[in-house]
Write a protein that holds these residues in place. Structure first.
Motif, PDB file in Angstrom:
ATOM      1  N   THR A 129       0.825  -1.205   0.000  1.00  0.00           N
ATOM      2  CA  THR A 129       0.000   0.000   0.000  1.00  0.00           C
ATOM      3  C   THR A 129       0.860   1.256   0.000  1.00  0.00           C
ATOM      4  OG1 THR A 129      -1.696  -1.164   1.270  1.00  0.00           O
ATOM      5  CG2 THR A 129      -1.862   1.238   1.171  1.00  0.00           C
ATOM      6  N   THR A 130       0.618   2.122  -0.982  1.00  0.00           N
ATOM      7  CA  THR A 130       1.264   3.434  -1.032  1.00  0.00           C
ATOM      8  C   THR A 130       0.259   4.474  -0.567  1.00  0.00           C
ATOM      9  OG1 THR A 130       2.706   2.777  -2.858  1.00  0.00           O
ATOM     10  CG2 THR A 130       2.357   5.137  -2.535  1.00  0.00           C
ATOM     11  N   PHE A 131       0.690   5.349   0.354  1.00  0.00           N
ATOM     12  CA  PHE A 131      -0.255   6.265   0.992  1.00  0.00           C
ATOM     13  C   PHE A 131       0.099   7.741   0.786  1.00  0.00           C
ATOM     14  CE2 PHE A 131       2.582   4.108   3.985  1.00  0.00           C
ATOM     15  CZ  PHE A 131       3.383   5.162   4.407  1.00  0.00           C
ATOM     16  N   CYS A 132       1.186   8.047   0.073  1.00  0.00           N
ATOM     17  CA  CYS A 132       1.503   9.427  -0.296  1.00  0.00           C
ATOM     18  C   CYS A 132       2.102   9.430  -1.699  1.00  0.00           C
ATOM     19  CB  CYS A 132       2.515  10.061   0.672  1.00  0.00           C
ATOM     20  SG  CYS A 132       1.948  10.208   2.385  1.00  0.00           S
ATOM     21  N   VAL A 133       1.838  10.477  -2.451  1.00  0.00           N
ATOM     22  CA  VAL A 133       2.458  10.643  -3.761  1.00  0.00           C
ATOM     23  C   VAL A 133       3.870  11.185  -3.541  1.00  0.00           C
ATOM     24  CG1 VAL A 133       2.379  11.860  -5.968  1.00  0.00           C
ATOM     25  CG2 VAL A 133       0.261  11.093  -4.892  1.00  0.00           C
ATOM     26  N   PRO A 134       4.903  10.487  -4.022  1.00  0.00           N
ATOM     27  CA  PRO A 134       6.269  11.005  -3.860  1.00  0.00           C
ATOM     28  C   PRO A 134       6.427  12.312  -4.638  1.00  0.00           C
ATOM     29  CG  PRO A 134       6.269   8.669  -4.471  1.00  0.00           C
ATOM     30  CD  PRO A 134       4.881   9.178  -4.685  1.00  0.00           C
ATOM     31  N   MET A 135       7.016  13.304  -4.006  1.00  0.00           N
ATOM     32  CA  MET A 135       7.214  14.585  -4.676  1.00  0.00           C
ATOM     33  C   MET A 135       8.680  14.825  -5.049  1.00  0.00           C
ATOM     34  SD  MET A 135       4.638  16.983  -2.432  1.00  0.00           S
ATOM     35  CE  MET A 135       5.245  18.523  -3.091  1.00  0.00           C
ATOM     36  N   ALA A 136       9.595  14.609  -4.095  1.00  0.00           N
ATOM     37  CA  ALA A 136      10.989  14.942  -4.405  1.00  0.00           C
ATOM     38  C   ALA A 136      11.949  14.288  -3.428  1.00  0.00           C
ATOM     39  CB  ALA A 136      11.188  16.459  -4.382  1.00  0.00           C
ATOM     40  N   SER A 137      13.179  14.134  -3.890  1.00  0.00           N
ATOM     41  CA  SER A 137      14.265  13.684  -3.020  1.00  0.00           C
ATOM     42  C   SER A 137      15.337  14.768  -2.980  1.00  0.00           C
ATOM     43  CB  SER A 137      14.882  12.377  -3.543  1.00  0.00           C
ATOM     44  OG  SER A 137      15.602  12.608  -4.736  1.00  0.00           O
ATOM     45  N   VAL A 138      16.239  14.647  -2.002  1.00  0.00           N
ATOM     46  CA  VAL A 138      17.383  15.554  -1.900  1.00  0.00           C
ATOM     47  C   VAL A 138      18.654  14.712  -1.861  1.00  0.00           C
ATOM     48  CG1 VAL A 138      16.175  17.465  -0.797  1.00  0.00           C
ATOM     49  CG2 VAL A 138      17.088  15.620   0.617  1.00  0.00           C
ATOM     50  N   ILE A 139      19.731  15.267  -2.358  1.00  0.00           N
ATOM     51  CA  ILE A 139      21.005  14.565  -2.447  1.00  0.00           C
ATOM     52  C   ILE A 139      22.037  15.282  -1.590  1.00  0.00           C
ATOM     53  CG2 ILE A 139      22.879  13.890  -4.012  1.00  0.00           C
ATOM     54  CD1 ILE A 139      20.802  13.641  -6.241  1.00  0.00           C
ATOM     55  N   HIS A 140      22.828  14.500  -0.859  1.00  0.00           N
ATOM     56  CA  HIS A 140      23.848  15.077   0.011  1.00  0.00           C
ATOM     57  C   HIS A 140      25.187  15.196  -0.706  1.00  0.00           C
ATOM     58  CE1 HIS A 140      21.808  14.146   4.102  1.00  0.00           C
ATOM     59  NE2 HIS A 140      20.905  14.216   3.146  1.00  0.00           N
ATOM     60  N   GLY A 141      25.973  16.155  -0.280  1.00  0.00           N
ATOM     61  CA  GLY A 141      27.304  16.351  -0.821  1.00  0.00           C
ATOM     62  C   GLY A 141      27.932  17.589  -0.205  1.00  0.00           C
ATOM     63  N   PHE A 142      28.800  18.255  -0.952  1.00  0.00           N
ATOM     64  CA  PHE A 142      29.493  19.443  -0.463  1.00  0.00           C
ATOM     65  C   PHE A 142      29.391  20.542  -1.512  1.00  0.00           C
ATOM     66  CE2 PHE A 142      31.246  15.824   1.649  1.00  0.00           C
ATOM     67  CZ  PHE A 142      31.550  16.247   2.935  1.00  0.00           C
ATOM     68  N   ILE A 143      28.945  21.725  -1.091  1.00  0.00           N
ATOM     69  CA  ILE A 143      28.916  22.902  -1.958  1.00  0.00           C
ATOM     70  C   ILE A 143      30.118  23.768  -1.592  1.00  0.00           C
ATOM     71  CG2 ILE A 143      27.618  24.963  -2.617  1.00  0.00           C
ATOM     72  CD1 ILE A 143      25.046  23.471  -1.981  1.00  0.00           C
ATOM     73  N   TYR A 144      30.785  24.303  -2.600  1.00  0.00           N
ATOM     74  CA  TYR A 144      31.969  25.103  -2.294  1.00  0.00           C
ATOM     75  C   TYR A 144      31.977  26.420  -3.055  1.00  0.00           C
ATOM     76  CZ  TYR A 144      34.005  23.241  -6.686  1.00  0.00           C
ATOM     77  OH  TYR A 144      34.245  22.889  -7.998  1.00  0.00           O
ATOM     78  N   ASN A 145      32.782  27.345  -2.530  1.00  0.00           N
ATOM     79  CA  ASN A 145      32.996  28.647  -3.140  1.00  0.00           C
ATOM     80  C   ASN A 145      34.061  28.478  -4.211  1.00  0.00           C
ATOM     81  OD1 ASN A 145      34.076  31.257  -3.695  1.00  0.00           O
ATOM     82  ND2 ASN A 145      33.297  32.028  -1.734  1.00  0.00           N
ATOM     83  N   ALA A 146      33.640  28.460  -5.462  1.00  0.00           N
ATOM     84  CA  ALA A 146      34.564  28.192  -6.562  1.00  0.00           C
ATOM     85  C   ALA A 146      35.580  29.314  -6.741  1.00  0.00           C
ATOM     86  CB  ALA A 146      33.784  27.977  -7.854  1.00  0.00           C
TER      87      ALA A 146
END
Length: 418
Positions: A129-146
């Protein structure tokens, strides 16, 4: 007289029909914790839906993230919650389904446009049984000042050794804080720290599922080593990190005073707006050259139907639209860094979001280790992991001690053999 009577009848009928049409108009209310998304929902998402669905009005009604669960539960118990319930992943929403407060969506048009993996965060343990519509995922990593990287002649690290050499180089230069991360709020120490780098050591889904099955323990090397690595981060977080809140860390980075931000892709929208410098990103470094790359690609948000909604038909219409290609593209670009989970291929505009998403091609995806099944009891493993991660970073609890405390807490209530 006959003409006047006929005219009066027509006018009366028109008034009746107009009144009936107004009476049939429906207003849907969405409960959510995403207070930072109000403008996007009001200015982009809702108008797009209402344009093609006359007669249905949608109202977005968020609650502060830290208050959402308690407030939502109180509203559901009192029968005053909105028609559509924004769903946290895994156990919190499963509990709502088990209490018959949100309903099965197995027969919802469009639900088949999601894979079983995409639906896993909002599906019962037996997979039926699925009870919510999936909307989005998030991905982990590192953001840097280029810009800082270019100024100091730095390049993206691939391995752990390269990562720490990079941090040391920034620290030695002395002009910038190597990494912006505080421990006051605790959750980010776990979410952007332990859960970010951990899959590299416990081998993603293999390790997570072994923990759920009771075949691995949090005291095993694959679970302790990420804490040892996390402890080393403390040398590069700058003075005062123990008194630094999450917003403090964000400001430190976006003002150009820190070189790296241990991140989730949810930061992309804000950082793209506020940072006056070029942004880059790299995935969690592998332990050694040639190792498999792992990323936390975590289902973050879904949408369910309140079991007591008086507007269920209109609500299901909205949920089917959320499952559509139109919504996937709209949402992914309105909120760069939140990646649609449907099979529809959303075309992304944001370059940094594209970079995060590209890691799915090179790395194995997993979810946060504490979200499914192992945080259903007391003590709550998710919350305890926040505390343990902050303690390790603060130097008040050794990695081995923290891991043992977590496993001891899990052993008090979790019996996977049963």
């Amino acid at each position: 007289m006959r003409k006047l009577s006929l005219a009066a009848t027509c006018l009366a009928a028109a008034a009746f029909c107009s009144g009936a049409a107004r009476a049939e108009d429906t207003t849907l209310t969405i409960e959510s914790w995403r207070t930072d998304d109000i403008a996007i929902w009001q200015d982009k998402i809702i108008p797009a839906f209402e344009k093609t669905h006359p007669g249905i009005t949608v109202r977005f009604s968020p609650t502060a993230p830290t208050e959402y669960n308690a407030a939502l539960n109180a509203k559901l118990d009192a029968g005053s919650a909105g028609d559509l319930i924004t769903c946290r992943p895994f156990d919190a929403s499963l509990a709502l389904y088990d209490k018959h407060q949100i309903v099965s969506l197995n027969d919802l048009p469009g639900i088949d446009d999601f894979s079983s993996v995409a639906k896993a965060a909002w599906t019962t343990d037996d997979g039926k049984t699925t009870f919510c519509v999936p909307m989005a995922s998030v991905i982990h990593g590192f953001i840097y000042n280029a810009d800082i990287f270019a100024e100091l002649g730095l390049s993206e690290p691939k391995t752990n050794d390269e990562f720490f050499k990079l941090l040391e180089a920034i620290k030695t230069d002395g002009r910038y804080v190597p990494m912006a991360l505080g421990t006051v709020d605790q959750w980010e120490a776990a979410t952007m720290g332990y859960q970010n780098i951990g899959p590299t050591y416990w081998k993603g889904e293999d390790g997570r599922l072994a923990l759920v099955a009771g075949k691995q323990k949090l005291t095993d090397e694959g679970w302790v080593e990420p804490y040892r690595v996390l402890k080393r981060w403390s040398d590069y977080l700058g003075d005062g990190y123990k008194a630094q809140t999450y917003p403090d860390s964000q400001n430190l980075f976006t003002l150009g005073r820190a070189a790296i931000f241990p991140a989730g892709s949810w930061e992309i929208g804000l950082f793209s707006q506020q940072a006056q410098f070029k942004l880059g990103a790299f995935p969690p470094p592998v332990a050694s050259a040639g190792d498999t790359c792992y990323i936390s690609d975590h289902p973050d948000i879904g949408l369910g139907l309140n079991a007591t909604s008086k507007n269920a038909e209109a609500a299901r219409t909205f949920l089917s639209w959320v499952a559509s290609e139109e919504f996937a593209t709209l949402y992914s670009n309105a909120l760069p860094g939140f990646f649609a989970l449907s099979k529809h291929q959303a075309k992304l505009d944001n370059e940094l979001a594209k970079k995060f998403l590209s890691w799915r091609n090179d790395c194995q995806s997993t979810i946060r280790s504490t979200y499914a099944i192992v945080s259903r009891g007391t003590p709550n493993l998710e919350n305890e992991t926040w505390n343990a991660s902050a303690n390790v970073l603060n130097g008040v609890e050794p990695p081995e001690t923290a891991a043992k405390r977590l496993q001891d807490g899990l052993d008090r209530w979790y019996k996977p053999a049963k």
